[in-house]
Write a protein that holds these residues in place. Structure first.
Motif, PDB file in Angstrom:
ATOM      1  N   SER A  14      -3.545   4.049  -3.411  1.00  0.00           N
ATOM      2  CA  SER A  14      -2.214   3.703  -4.327  1.00  0.00           C
ATOM      3  C   SER A  14      -3.272   4.557  -5.302  1.00  0.00           C
ATOM      4  O   SER A  14      -2.205   5.246  -6.275  1.00  0.00           O
ATOM      5  CB  SER A  14      -1.450   1.986  -4.561  1.00  0.00           C
ATOM      6  OG  SER A  14      -0.983   1.611  -3.883  1.00  0.00           O
TER       7      SER A  14
ATOM      8  N   GLN B  33      -5.365  -0.812  -1.351  1.00  0.00           N
ATOM      9  CA  GLN B  33      -5.207   0.309  -2.585  1.00  0.00           C
ATOM     10  C   GLN B  33      -5.446   0.788  -2.933  1.00  0.00           C
ATOM     11  O   GLN B  33      -5.094   2.022  -3.396  1.00  0.00           O
ATOM     12  CB  GLN B  33      -5.700  -1.702  -3.317  1.00  0.00           C
ATOM     13  CG  GLN B  33      -5.069  -2.187  -3.405  1.00  0.00           C
ATOM     14  CD  GLN B  33      -4.925  -3.194  -4.457  1.00  0.00           C
ATOM     15  OE1 GLN B  33      -4.584  -3.416  -5.336  1.00  0.00           O
ATOM     16  NE2 GLN B  33      -5.652  -4.283  -4.322  1.00  0.00           N
TER      17      GLN B  33
ATOM     18  N   THR C 190       0.545  -1.345  -0.182  1.00  0.00           N
ATOM     19  CA  THR C 190       0.560  -0.463  -0.319  1.00  0.00           C
ATOM     20  C   THR C 190       0.863   1.429   0.373  1.00  0.00           C
ATOM     21  O   THR C 190       2.148   1.262   0.996  1.00  0.00           O
ATOM     22  CB  THR C 190      -0.599   0.293   1.167  1.00  0.00           C
ATOM     23  OG1 THR C 190       0.111   0.033   2.407  1.00  0.00           O
ATOM     24  CG2 THR C 190      -1.974  -1.133   1.042  1.00  0.00           C
ATOM     25  N   GLU C 191       0.360   2.432  -0.226  1.00  0.00           N
ATOM     26  CA  GLU C 191       0.694   3.559  -0.866  1.00  0.00           C
ATOM     27  C   GLU C 191      -0.071   4.534   0.398  1.00  0.00           C
ATOM     28  O   GLU C 191      -0.858   4.336   0.449  1.00  0.00           O
ATOM     29  CB  GLU C 191       0.902   3.769  -1.863  1.00  0.00           C
ATOM     30  CG  GLU C 191       1.939   3.411  -3.010  1.00  0.00           C
ATOM     31  CD  GLU C 191       1.856   3.736  -4.548  1.00  0.00           C
ATOM     32  OE1 GLU C 191       2.254   4.999  -3.822  1.00  0.00           O
ATOM     33  OE2 GLU C 191       1.871   3.753  -5.573  1.00  0.00           O
TER      34      GLU C 191
END
Length: 550
Positions: A340, A337, A301-302
């Motif tokens: 992202s 996610q 994950t970002e």
């Protein structure tokens, strides 16, 4: 300036049943300015007004010519979902809908056409097009006996076009539909079967729409009728398959450890196809696949930097489980996610995240349904008029698109009852189908229920995801469901939603922009009050976990 209050009203007919999709209005007494809506799926009409004002609530029941005042109230009265202001119509809905229309003797008729090649060989699963004479055509395929069923109005001139080896459809038969016929009408092609050899270039993708690029991947190709088998090797995520139009092919990809992934079926429909994408039941992990495990237990994950408050935001699984407790575990994990995809489409704010989750919660019924149900049953709706009233504009457009635009109202009602009621697939194609893509519909799917062919088409262009040819990706592939939702959020009406979130200057747990966002996401104000509640509750949990957004 006086403060606004929210007024919750609910409409009932004389029998005490709630009235949905009813045209309603509110206005200050003596004013010409009006707030026009429709009651939602539970019969609610929710609106705002200044406090301590005399309000008139109006409605226009079916088959009436104008709006009538059914309730006059003072806006300071207390109302909410569990204690709404009750507005009663003087008749039942059935009485309003009652009509003395003669049932026409004829509805629709069916004709059958059998396609063979120039040598008489039956052409199974072969693409043809049909159209009322001079009108727009739509595509379908013959069945395993080489027969295609064409439904039309009685005594209508219809034209049948067939695919030629130059990839164009040519007019092959013109007939009058008459009263229909069970005896197939023969259509003989000008070319032999071998003129329709196909060459397909197929891109292999994983569940998350990543290219399946794994060194020396073995792929087994089986032509199902003949059982002819070939093994090919690829290292670039693409395979080339030779066959015939209408011949089913089974494709099996083998993992590096030699175990096969779930086989996929593919049906060539053109002589040259270069944009075919097949999704494998696996996630790619840095150039290989996880041995003996098709799932990634912990996705990468970002974090995003909020453009409003500047803080770095990284959501975790506990936060997701807190706001989506009913979702499947796989979908909960996939929702990680979100940052992202938000980063990818430059949707970078805490407020966007909270509003996306709030709208998604309502659209998907608490993150449990990524596909809009269109199964309107006879048992529930009792008569075709009640189904017709839900989406009359969309239903009429469906009749027009399918060459039945000249039907009388009663013919339409008969068709709805005979063909669309209790038939989710048929109703979906009628409302949301497209003639270029038979056997598919473009109903609401995904995190924010992307709806209509043009939206799917724009989304495919904007994301590179093949959601036009494979609309079911939005309900079967969690990553696609989420990414398409974020794309929609960014691009709806040239960024109008993100402009709304960027302009909001009050507390993040306010519902000040929820109505405007709902109109863009939903196309109306369906379940508006539930969306406002969801926004405030998710914002509360967000603040508790990550702090507020300035």
């Amino acid at each position: 300036m006086s403060s606004l209050v929210t007024i919750t009203s609910k409409f009932y007919d004389e029998s005490g049943r709630r009235v949905i999709n009813l045209n309603v209005k509110s206005r200050y007494k003596g004013s010409t300015r009006e707030n026009q809506q429709k009651t939602d799926g539970k019969g609610f009409f929710i609106f705002q007004a200044s406090s301590n004002r005399t309000i008139e609530i109006l409605a226009k029941p079916p088959n009436t010519n104008d709006y009538t005042v059914f309730k006059t109230i003072n806006s300071s009265v207390i109302s909410f979902i569990t204690n709404p202001i009750k507005v009663y119509l003087p008749k039942t809905i059935e009485e309003y809908l009652k009509e003395n229309i003669k049932i026409p003797q004829s509805k629709t008729v069916k004709n059958f056409f059998k396609v063979v090649d120039s040598n008489g060989k039956v052409m199974t699963n072969f693409p043809i097009q049909s159209r009322p004479k001079g009108k727009k055509a739509f595509e379908r395929s013959t069945n395993k006996e080489g027969v295609a069923e064409i439904e039309s109005s009685p005594n209508r001139e219809i034209e049948i076009l067939v695919l030629a080896s130059n990839e164009k459809f040519i007019l092959k038969k013109s007939v009058n539909s008459g009263n229909g016929s069970q005896q197939p009408i023969l259509i003989k092609l000008d070319e032999p079967y071998d003129s329709f050899k196909s060459l397909s270039t197929i891109t292999l993708l994983d569940r998350n729409d990543n290219k399946y690029i794994v060194e020396k991947t073995n792929v087994e190709i089986v032509v199902q009728d003949s059982k002819e088998k070939n093994i090919i090797t690829t290292s670039n995520g693409k395979i080339t398959v030779r066959s015939h139009i209408g011949k089913w092919i089974k494709i099996t990809v083998y993992k590096p450890d030699g175990t096969p992934l779930k086989s996929l079926d593919y049906l060539p429909q053109r002589i040259n196809e270069s944009s075919v994408k097949l999704h494998l039941d696996v996630d790619v992990i840095i150039g290989s696949t996880a041995k003996n495990e098709p799932n990634i237990n912990k996705p990468i994950t970002e974090s995003i930097e909020c453009k409003t408050c500047g803080k770095s935001l990284k959501i975790d699984i506990n936060f997701i489980k807190n706001i989506a407790p009913k979702a499947k575990a796989e979908f909960q994990t996939a929702l990680l996610q979100l940052p992202s995809f938000m980063k990818k489409y430059e949707v970078n704010s805490c407020r966007d995240l909270v509003n996306i989750l709030a709208q998604g919660q309502i659209e998907t019924e608490s993150f449990t349904k990524l596909r809009e149900s269109l199964n309107y049953t006879k048992k529930t709706f009792k008569k075709p008029e009640n189904i017709y009233r839900i989406s009359p504009t969309a239903i009429n457009l469906g009749f027009k698109r399918r060459g039945m635009g000249e039907y009388t109202r009663q013919q339409k009602l008969n068709y709805i009852w005979s063909h669309l009621a209790d038939n989710d697939a048929a109703y979906g194609f009628h409302l949301y189908g497209n003639d270029k893509y038979p056997n598919r519909d473009y109903r609401g799917r995904g995190l924010l229920h992307l709806t209509h062919f043009t939206s799917y088409e724009d989304c495919a262009k904007g994301t590179g995801l093949d959601v036009v040819n494979n609309p079911n990706l939005l309900e079967n592939n969690y990553s696609v469901a989420i990414e398409t939702g974020i794309w929609f959020w960014k691009n709806k009406k040239n960024g109008k939603i993100v402009n709304l979130t960027a302009s909001e200057s009050i507390k993040i747990n306010s519902d000040s922009i929820t109505t405007s966002i709902t109109r863009l996401v939903n196309g109306g104000e369906m379940k508006l009050n539930e969306r406002k509640i969801a926004k405030k509750e998710i914002a509360r949990k967000f603040i508790l976990k990550y702090g507020t957004c300035k």
